[in-house]
Design a protein around this motif. Structure first.
Motif, PDB file in Angstrom:
ATOM      1  N   ILE A   4      36.844 -29.911  32.677  1.00  0.00           N
ATOM      2  CA  ILE A   4      36.725 -28.761  33.285  1.00  0.00           C
ATOM      3  C   ILE A   4      35.438 -28.059  32.855  1.00  0.00           C
ATOM      4  CG2 ILE A   4      39.348 -28.592  33.883  1.00  0.00           C
ATOM      5  CD1 ILE A   4      39.129 -26.061  32.083  1.00  0.00           C
ATOM      6  N   SER A   5      34.929 -27.381  34.081  1.00  0.00           N
ATOM      7  CA  SER A   5      33.544 -26.706  33.458  1.00  0.00           C
ATOM      8  C   SER A   5      33.560 -25.402  34.091  1.00  0.00           C
ATOM      9  CB  SER A   5      32.380 -27.699  33.865  1.00  0.00           C
ATOM     10  OG  SER A   5      32.313 -28.949  33.185  1.00  0.00           O
ATOM     11  N   ARG A   6      32.967 -24.485  33.208  1.00  0.00           N
ATOM     12  CA  ARG A   6      32.822 -22.997  33.705  1.00  0.00           C
ATOM     13  C   ARG A   6      31.375 -22.784  33.542  1.00  0.00           C
ATOM     14  NH1 ARG A   6      34.612 -18.484  36.691  1.00  0.00           N
ATOM     15  NH2 ARG A   6      33.497 -16.671  35.691  1.00  0.00           N
ATOM     16  N   LYS A   7      30.895 -22.071  34.716  1.00  0.00           N
ATOM     17  CA  LYS A   7      29.378 -21.558  34.658  1.00  0.00           C
ATOM     18  C   LYS A   7      29.307 -20.052  34.322  1.00  0.00           C
ATOM     19  CE  LYS A   7      26.992 -24.552  38.022  1.00  0.00           C
ATOM     20  NZ  LYS A   7      26.109 -24.358  39.131  1.00  0.00           N
ATOM     21  N   SER A   8      28.311 -19.808  33.726  1.00  0.00           N
ATOM     22  CA  SER A   8      28.163 -18.452  33.373  1.00  0.00           C
ATOM     23  C   SER A   8      26.640 -18.239  33.250  1.00  0.00           C
ATOM     24  CB  SER A   8      28.808 -18.018  31.968  1.00  0.00           C
ATOM     25  OG  SER A   8      28.307 -16.965  31.414  1.00  0.00           O
ATOM     26  N   HIS A   9      26.345 -16.966  33.236  1.00  0.00           N
ATOM     27  CA  HIS A   9      24.908 -16.361  32.953  1.00  0.00           C
ATOM     28  C   HIS A   9      24.698 -15.220  32.313  1.00  0.00           C
ATOM     29  CE1 HIS A   9      21.058 -15.469  35.134  1.00  0.00           C
ATOM     30  NE2 HIS A   9      21.393 -14.372  35.192  1.00  0.00           N
ATOM     31  N   TYR A  59      47.065 -28.181  34.779  1.00  0.00           N
ATOM     32  CA  TYR A  59      45.753 -27.803  33.937  1.00  0.00           C
ATOM     33  C   TYR A  59      45.289 -28.466  32.737  1.00  0.00           C
ATOM     34  CZ  TYR A  59      46.145 -23.034  36.729  1.00  0.00           C
ATOM     35  OH  TYR A  59      45.947 -22.194  37.409  1.00  0.00           O
ATOM     36  N   VAL A  60      44.116 -28.679  32.456  1.00  0.00           N
ATOM     37  CA  VAL A  60      43.521 -28.887  31.056  1.00  0.00           C
ATOM     38  C   VAL A  60      43.684 -27.705  30.283  1.00  0.00           C
ATOM     39  CG1 VAL A  60      41.582 -29.570  29.641  1.00  0.00           C
ATOM     40  CG2 VAL A  60      42.023 -30.840  31.630  1.00  0.00           C
ATOM     41  N   MET A  61      43.199 -26.641  30.951  1.00  0.00           N
ATOM     42  CA  MET A  61      42.959 -25.063  30.334  1.00  0.00           C
ATOM     43  C   MET A  61      42.929 -24.098  31.410  1.00  0.00           C
ATOM     44  SD  MET A  61      39.975 -23.718  27.841  1.00  0.00           S
ATOM     45  CE  MET A  61      40.265 -21.984  27.224  1.00  0.00           C
ATOM     46  N   ASP A  62      43.371 -23.171  31.336  1.00  0.00           N
ATOM     47  CA  ASP A  62      43.458 -22.052  32.426  1.00  0.00           C
ATOM     48  C   ASP A  62      42.118 -21.519  32.466  1.00  0.00           C
ATOM     49  OD1 ASP A  62      43.781 -19.815  33.715  1.00  0.00           O
ATOM     50  OD2 ASP A  62      45.772 -19.082  32.885  1.00  0.00           O
ATOM     51  N   MET A  63      41.619 -21.729  33.714  1.00  0.00           N
ATOM     52  CA  MET A  63      40.032 -21.351  33.737  1.00  0.00           C
ATOM     53  C   MET A  63      39.928 -19.518  33.472  1.00  0.00           C
ATOM     54  SD  MET A  63      37.708 -23.274  34.880  1.00  0.00           S
ATOM     55  CE  MET A  63      37.353 -24.916  35.454  1.00  0.00           C
ATOM     56  N   LYS A  64      40.832 -18.838  33.800  1.00  0.00           N
ATOM     57  CA  LYS A  64      40.859 -17.512  33.440  1.00  0.00           C
ATOM     58  C   LYS A  64      40.770 -17.141  31.961  1.00  0.00           C
ATOM     59  CE  LYS A  64      41.790 -13.123  34.528  1.00  0.00           C
ATOM     60  NZ  LYS A  64      41.658 -12.204  33.106  1.00  0.00           N
ATOM     61  N   ILE A  65      41.265 -17.995  31.190  1.00  0.00           N
ATOM     62  CA  ILE A  65      41.336 -17.902  29.770  1.00  0.00           C
ATOM     63  C   ILE A  65      39.699 -18.137  29.275  1.00  0.00           C
ATOM     64  CG2 ILE A  65      41.985 -18.835  27.643  1.00  0.00           C
ATOM     65  CD1 ILE A  65      45.101 -18.877  28.728  1.00  0.00           C
ATOM     66  N   LEU A  66      39.400 -19.380  29.875  1.00  0.00           N
ATOM     67  CA  LEU A  66      38.117 -19.907  29.589  1.00  0.00           C
ATOM     68  C   LEU A  66      37.078 -18.745  30.078  1.00  0.00           C
ATOM     69  CD1 LEU A  66      36.142 -21.966  28.352  1.00  0.00           C
ATOM     70  CD2 LEU A  66      36.205 -23.093  30.538  1.00  0.00           C
ATOM     71  N   LYS A  67      36.968 -18.352  31.164  1.00  0.00           N
ATOM     72  CA  LYS A  67      36.223 -17.195  31.655  1.00  0.00           C
ATOM     73  C   LYS A  67      36.231 -15.944  30.794  1.00  0.00           C
ATOM     74  CE  LYS A  67      35.833 -13.904  35.392  1.00  0.00           C
ATOM     75  NZ  LYS A  67      36.741 -13.028  36.441  1.00  0.00           N
ATOM     76  N   ASP A  68      37.375 -15.572  30.310  1.00  0.00           N
ATOM     77  CA  ASP A  68      37.470 -14.353  29.528  1.00  0.00           C
ATOM     78  C   ASP A  68      36.788 -14.505  28.316  1.00  0.00           C
ATOM     79  OD1 ASP A  68      38.715 -12.890  31.539  1.00  0.00           O
ATOM     80  OD2 ASP A  68      40.687 -13.284  30.902  1.00  0.00           O
ATOM     81  N   LEU A  69      37.038 -15.773  27.528  1.00  0.00           N
ATOM     82  CA  LEU A  69      36.747 -16.181  26.184  1.00  0.00           C
ATOM     83  C   LEU A  69      34.831 -16.205  26.244  1.00  0.00           C
ATOM     84  CD1 LEU A  69      37.482 -17.132  23.544  1.00  0.00           C
ATOM     85  CD2 LEU A  69      37.514 -19.497  24.325  1.00  0.00           C
ATOM     86  N   ILE A  70      34.388 -16.733  27.571  1.00  0.00           N
ATOM     87  CA  ILE A  70      33.143 -16.805  27.258  1.00  0.00           C
ATOM     88  C   ILE A  70      32.384 -15.522  27.675  1.00  0.00           C
ATOM     89  CG2 ILE A  70      30.865 -17.507  29.005  1.00  0.00           C
ATOM     90  CD1 ILE A  70      32.885 -20.021  29.776  1.00  0.00           C
ATOM     91  N   LYS A  71      33.024 -14.618  28.344  1.00  0.00           N
ATOM     92  CA  LYS A  71      32.547 -13.133  28.382  1.00  0.00           C
ATOM     93  C   LYS A  71      32.487 -12.524  26.960  1.00  0.00           C
ATOM     94  CE  LYS A  71      33.016  -8.903  31.037  1.00  0.00           C
ATOM     95  NZ  LYS A  71      32.690  -7.847  29.623  1.00  0.00           N
ATOM     96  N   ALA A  72      33.866 -12.317  26.653  1.00  0.00           N
ATOM     97  CA  ALA A  72      33.977 -11.980  25.073  1.00  0.00           C
ATOM     98  C   ALA A  72      32.982 -12.281  24.125  1.00  0.00           C
ATOM     99  CB  ALA A  72      35.284 -12.123  24.671  1.00  0.00           C
ATOM    100  N   GLU A  73      32.973 -13.843  24.045  1.00  0.00           N
ATOM    101  CA  GLU A  73      31.971 -14.318  22.902  1.00  0.00           C
ATOM    102  C   GLU A  73      30.612 -14.406  23.333  1.00  0.00           C
ATOM    103  OE1 GLU A  73      33.341 -14.716  19.843  1.00  0.00           O
ATOM    104  OE2 GLU A  73      35.140 -14.112  20.562  1.00  0.00           O
ATOM    105  N   VAL A  74      30.247 -14.787  24.265  1.00  0.00           N
ATOM    106  CA  VAL A  74      28.861 -15.009  24.736  1.00  0.00           C
ATOM    107  C   VAL A  74      28.221 -13.799  25.489  1.00  0.00           C
ATOM    108  CG1 VAL A  74      27.254 -16.681  25.527  1.00  0.00           C
ATOM    109  CG2 VAL A  74      29.239 -17.628  24.628  1.00  0.00           C
ATOM    110  N   GLU A  75      28.602 -13.603  26.689  1.00  0.00           N
ATOM    111  CA  GLU A  75      27.983 -12.555  27.518  1.00  0.00           C
ATOM    112  C   GLU A  75      28.065 -11.121  26.918  1.00  0.00           C
ATOM    113  OE1 GLU A  75      29.958 -12.888  31.451  1.00  0.00           O
ATOM    114  OE2 GLU A  75      29.898 -14.877  31.559  1.00  0.00           O
TER     115      GLU A  75
END
Ligand code: NI
Length: 134
Positions: A4-9, A59-75
Motif C-alpha cells: 500500500i502507498s501513501r502520497k504526501s507533500h 487491510y495491510v495497514m490502516d491508511m488513516k494511521i499511515l497518513k497521521d504518522l507521515i504528518k506527525a513525523e515528516v510534514e
C-alpha cells in the motif's frame, strides 16, 4: 504480500554544501543547489508499506494511521522549513534527496509493524527522485 502507498507533500528550503570546501568547489560539485542564499523544492513523498493482508480487516495497514504518522513525523517536521537550519538531522548530514529519504525512513520505521517492509520514494523535482528501503 501487498504493497500500500501513501502520497504526501512538503515544501522545504535547503543548501547543498560542505563547510570544509570553498564556495567555488561547492558550486562545482552541487551546482545550483549550492546557492548560498538557499532555495526551495516542492518535495513529493511516497511511502510504501508491504505486508500480508489481515484476514479480519482486509487491510495491510490502516491508511488513516499511515497518513497521521507521515504528518506527525515528516510534514510537521519539514514542511516550510529550512532543512539545513531547522531540522536537527541535517546539522550533520547534507540535505540531498538521498539523505532526506534516509532520514524520513528512519523517522517512520520505529513506528511501523516490524513485520512490514517500509520503502520511501522522494521526488525533489518531477524528474528527479530517489528511493530507500533500508
Ligand atoms: Ni536543491
Amino acid at each position: 504480500m501487498v504493497t500500500i502507498s501513501r502520497k504526501s507533500h512538503f515544501n522545504a528550503a535547503h543548501r547543498l554544501y560542505r563547510k570544509d570546501w570553498s564556495d567555488q568547489k561547492n558550486e562545482n560539485i552541487f551546482g545550483k543547489c549550492s546557492n548560498p542564499y538557499f532555495h526551495g523544492h516542492n518535495y513529493e513523498l511516497i511511502v510504501h508499506v508491504t505486508g500480508d493482508v489481515d484476514p479480519e480487516t482486509g487491510y495491510v495497514m490502516d491508511m488513516k494511521i499511515l497518513k497521521d504518522l507521515i504528518k506527525a513525523e515528516v510534514e510537521d517536521k519539514m514542511d516550510h522549513k529550512n532543512l539545513n537550519e531547522e531540522v536537527q538531522e541535517f546539522q550533520s548530514k547534507i540535505p540531498t534527496a538521498e539523505n532526506i529519504a534516509i532520514v524520513i525512513y528512519d523517522l517512520l520505521k520505529p513506528h511501523m509493524n516490524p513485520r512490514h517492509k517500509l520503502a520511501v520514494t522522494l521526488y525533489e523535482t518531477p524528474r528527479n527522485y530517489v528511493s530507500y528501503s533500508g
